[in-house]
Design a protein around this motif. Structure first.
Motif, PDB file in Angstrom:
ATOM      1  N   GLN A 248       6.206   7.433  -2.553  1.00  0.00           N
ATOM      2  CA  GLN A 248       4.954   6.739  -2.866  1.00  0.00           C
ATOM      3  C   GLN A 248       5.034   5.272  -2.481  1.00  0.00           C
ATOM      4  O   GLN A 248       4.048   4.679  -2.031  1.00  0.00           O
ATOM      5  N   LYS A 249       6.213   4.694  -2.618  1.00  0.00           N
ATOM      6  CA  LYS A 249       6.389   3.267  -2.323  1.00  0.00           C
ATOM      7  C   LYS A 249       6.760   3.010  -0.867  1.00  0.00           C
ATOM      8  O   LYS A 249       6.857   1.866  -0.446  1.00  0.00           O
ATOM      9  N   THR A 253       2.552   4.802   1.834  1.00  0.00           N
ATOM     10  CA  THR A 253       1.772   3.581   2.048  1.00  0.00           C
ATOM     11  C   THR A 253       1.223   3.502   3.471  1.00  0.00           C
ATOM     12  O   THR A 253       0.325   2.700   3.741  1.00  0.00           O
ATOM     13  N   HIS A 260      -1.275   9.697   1.986  1.00  0.00           N
ATOM     14  CA  HIS A 260      -1.621   8.285   1.738  1.00  0.00           C
ATOM     15  C   HIS A 260      -2.457   8.099   0.481  1.00  0.00           C
ATOM     16  O   HIS A 260      -2.305   7.094  -0.235  1.00  0.00           O
ATOM     17  N   LYS A 261      -3.306   9.056   0.162  1.00  0.00           N
ATOM     18  CA  LYS A 261      -4.177   8.897  -1.003  1.00  0.00           C
ATOM     19  C   LYS A 261      -3.388   8.829  -2.312  1.00  0.00           C
ATOM     20  O   LYS A 261      -3.879   8.317  -3.316  1.00  0.00           O
ATOM     21  N   SER A 264      -1.870   5.144  -4.253  1.00  0.00           N
ATOM     22  CA  SER A 264      -2.529   4.342  -5.287  1.00  0.00           C
ATOM     23  C   SER A 264      -2.483   4.986  -6.670  1.00  0.00           C
ATOM     24  O   SER A 264      -3.013   4.435  -7.632  1.00  0.00           O
ATOM     25  N   TYR A 265      -1.831   6.124  -6.779  1.00  0.00           N
ATOM     26  CA  TYR A 265      -1.739   6.793  -8.071  1.00  0.00           C
ATOM     27  C   TYR A 265      -0.881   5.980  -9.033  1.00  0.00           C
ATOM     28  O   TYR A 265       0.073   5.320  -8.636  1.00  0.00           O
ATOM     29  N   SER A 266      -1.228   6.052 -10.300  1.00  0.00           N
ATOM     30  CA  SER A 266      -0.366   5.463 -11.323  1.00  0.00           C
ATOM     31  C   SER A 266       0.881   6.323 -11.445  1.00  0.00           C
ATOM     32  O   SER A 266       0.927   7.454 -10.960  1.00  0.00           O
TER      33      SER A 266
END
Length: 317
Positions: A248-249, A253, A260-261, A264-266
């Motif tokens: 995710q990091k 990105t 990619h979507k 931005s997830y928590s």
């Protein structure tokens, strides 16, 4: 004390603890101090020089014994037939769950085998390249089963391996992109007369990739030696979740990433989604299709929760 027959436990495998395995004699001498381990390990799969020395060096020595006997058998057969022909590549298959560390094992073996005194040419392919394209998976209604046996183009994979074992000088393998989560159209990996070919994939030890009763040739039929990378399900799940958080990091990105979507997830949303993927896809595939093939391997690497190998099982001969 006299043991009765029913008190003896038999197994087709010999078992070694980590320490016992590391103490095996005749380890080949490699200049391993100069190896860049960061180029061999996969994401979130720690690799240490201690692991190389204790686990992989003895494994290379064992493979060296098998490969030498394979070459000697070839020469003896050619003498018998009185018709010299080229040596056929030695194929090593590596199986195991998603996130268990297959790719690291494959790359380490490729590197160390290429450092043997005779300097063999060692190629590596993954069966990801033989997955059907996403469009075909969607057409078949199995995009959510990517990695299951039915998601592979078994005919093409078997044809490729048959070509290797037929002595073809040039072969092409499709290329899969984890960034795009799909086959890259028109891009291929060229395989030219390797001495050793390593084939890595979750389903390579299954007796059928497409489950069609008429098929009687399997991927593992082309292997000269096979390895299963094993670990407890709870550990593999944890490694999978940790890798997802790292992706995710990093890869997620990239705007071009299929995932990619999710960038931005928590943390809570991401873990919920990753656990759903594990429960609905990876765990069923592991339990139904991958784990049942474990004892078809010639050698099993049993990993601990820290990703290091804690034990080795080798099939008796």
């Amino acid at each position: 004390m006299i043991f009765k027959p029913y008190e003896v436990t038999y197994s087709p495998f010999r078992s070694f603890t980590r320490q016992e395995w590391s103490m095996l004699e005749d380890h080949p001498q490699f200049p391993i101090a100069g190896i860049d381990l960061t180029r061999l390990q996969a994401l979130n799969e720690p690799l240490t020089m201690e692991e190389v020395e204790m686990i992989y060096i003895p494994l290379i020595r064992l493979l060296q014994i098998h490969i030498t006997h394979y070459r000697n058998l070839h020469h003896e057969r050619e003498d018998f037939f009185r018709n010299p022909s080229q040596t056929i590549p030695y194929i090593i298959g590596i199986a195991g769950s998603v996130a268990v560390g297959k790719s690291t094992t494959a790359r380490v073996l490729q590197k160390l085998l290429s450092m043997l005194p005779e300097k063999p040419k060692v190629e590596l392919i993954t069966t990801d390249g033989f997955l059907y394209p996403n469009a075909e998976l969607e057409r078949r209604g199995i995009l959510n089963k990517k990695g299951f046996p039915e998601s592979y183009d078994a005919k093409s994979l078997l044809a490729f391996l048959a070509g290797v074992k037929s002595g073809k000088e040039l072969l092409e393998a499709p290329v899969y992109s984890h960034l795009y989560y799909d086959i890259i159209p028109g891009k291929t990996q060229l395989i030219t007369k390797p001495d050793i070919l390593i084939v890595e994939g979750v389903n390579v030890l299954q007796v059928s990739l497409d489950r069609k009763p008429r098929r009687r040739v399997f991927v593992s039929d082309f292997f000269d030696f096979s390895i299963f990378v094993d670990a407890a399900e709870k550990d593999i799940r944890q490694w999978y979740l940790e890798r997802f958080k790292t992706l995710q990091k990093t890869a997620f990105t990239d705007p071009n990433s299929y995932f990619h979507k999710y960038a931005s997830y928590s943390d809570e949303e991401l873990l919920r989604f990753a656990n759903e993927v594990w429960e609905e896809i990876n765990l069923p595939n592991l339990e139904r299709n991958i784990l049942p093939t474990r004892f078809r391997a010639d050698l099993i690497l049993e990993k601990s929760e820290h990703h290091c190998v804690r034990g080795v099982r080798i099939r008796k001969i």
